[in-house]
Design an enzyme around this catalytic site. Sequence first.
Site, PDB file in Angstrom:
ATOM      1  CB  CYS A   7      45.843  26.897  94.831  1.00 13.35           C
ATOM      2  SG  CYS A   7      47.517  27.133  94.367  1.00 13.35           S
ATOM      3  N   GLY A   8      45.252  29.034  92.015  1.00 12.22           N
ATOM      4  CA  GLY A   8      45.504  29.124  90.578  1.00 12.22           C
ATOM      5  C   GLY A   8      46.992  29.255  90.322  1.00 12.22           C
ATOM      6  CB  THR A  10      48.455  34.239  88.814  1.00 14.47           C
ATOM      7  OG1 THR A  10      48.739  33.898  87.453  1.00 14.47           O
ATOM      8  CG2 THR A  10      49.063  35.599  89.124  1.00 14.47           C
ATOM      9  CG  ASP A 109      41.148  25.751  87.046  1.00 13.35           C
ATOM     10  OD1 ASP A 109      41.521  24.607  86.728  1.00 13.35           O
ATOM     11  OD2 ASP A 109      41.362  26.757  86.330  1.00 13.35           O
ATOM     12  NE  ARG A 110      39.257  23.973  81.482  1.00 12.76           N
ATOM     13  CZ  ARG A 110      39.534  23.513  80.265  1.00 12.76           C
ATOM     14  NH1 ARG A 110      40.492  22.624  80.097  1.00 12.76           N
ATOM     15  NH2 ARG A 110      38.845  23.928  79.232  1.00 12.76           N
ATOM     16  CG  ASP A 129      38.312  31.148  85.409  1.00 16.44           C
ATOM     17  OD1 ASP A 129      38.948  32.206  85.553  1.00 16.44           O
ATOM     18  OD2 ASP A 129      38.170  30.319  86.333  1.00 16.44           O
ATOM     19  CB  THR A 132      47.457  31.745  84.876  1.00 13.18           C
ATOM     20  OG1 THR A 132      47.450  32.064  86.262  1.00 13.18           O
ATOM     21  CG2 THR A 132      48.866  31.776  84.333  1.00 13.18           C
ATOM     22  CB  THR A 184      54.584  51.800  72.175  1.00 13.10           C
ATOM     23  OG1 THR A 184      55.397  52.485  71.226  1.00 13.10           O
ATOM     24  CG2 THR A 184      54.968  50.341  72.229  1.00 13.10           C
TER      25      THR A 184
END
Length: 256
Positions: A7-8, A10, A109-110, A129, A132, A184
């Site tokens: 679960c990150g 985002t 996560d790391r 990685d 987000t 732009t």
Amino acid sequence: MLLAIDCGNTNTVFSIWNGSEFLCTLRTSTHHARTADAYFTWYSTLVKHYGIEVDITDVIISSTVPRVVFNLRVFADRFFGCRPMVVGKPDCALPVPPRVDPGTLVGPDRLVNTAGAWSRHGGDLIVVDFGTATTCDVVATDGAYVGGVIAPGVNLSLEALHTAAAALPHVDVTTPPRVIGTNTVDCMQSGVYWGYIGLVQGLCAKIRDEYARPMKVIGTGGLAPLFAQGADLFDEIEDDLTMHGLTVIHDYNKKG
Ligand SMILES: Nc1ncnc2c1ncn2[C@@H]1O[C@H](COP(=O)(O)OP(=O)(O)O)[C@@H](O)[C@H]1O
Ligand SMILES: CC(C)(COP(=O)(O)O)[C@@H](O)C(=O)NCCC(=O)O
Ligand SMILES: [K+]
């Protein structure tokens, strides 16, 4: 079989591991208020669709969002009758403990990326990685997470431009046609695309200088291949690195 959940901030990814390969990878947005029942409705629909209604006996969770863990624990207990392993909790050991300042809570996560990368490549690594946040994780010779870098993520940077500047539209990240943009959108895409390539090259060079040993660079996260098209950033790209790390940590704890 093992259900691995990453679960990150985002996205939340579920993968089923049968001991030698991942049978599927299911992705949903991360939302802290999603209930156990809502997870199951989504999960059971997809596994039925793919024809992989297998028996889940074990669940492992890595979450950078602490609030989602409660509902994921209920999900594992209610629907699979199991108590999940949660990376970062005292009862989930790591193959090699991190070496960081006392009291620092490293993003799970790391830690998972570290375990996954070490199992495949040994030590002396930089794991980049693109989530987000864009992170660099330094894996020492013995496999310990020994620190790294946290930079704003690619989409976060584009979103921040759009939010803060009235005349800047929402744009998606992509390879711009030229470095010098003539409208732009091209200017914004160039800034982010070439800017992040420079950021990764610069950070890896600085990390290598400070670490003072040869290091391999592993890229992961959905955007790694896009950035690798623009420059020689990585020795390897592994989009399943976090999932692989979860299976490594699960195995390690099962074997005691
Ligand atoms: N293949 C891809 N192409 C474009 N954008 C992507 C891709 N993969 C991920 N992203 C975007 O990158 C950001 C980070 O996604 P993700 O890796 O799921 O982050 P996290 O792990 O922090 O939840 C999100 O905004 C997501 O939409
Ligand atoms: C740096 C992160 C926000 C990255 O999260 P992600 O991009 O995967 O959602 C996460 O690893 C985190 O919350 N870390 C805690 C602080 C640390 O790792 O030092
Ligand atoms: K990340």
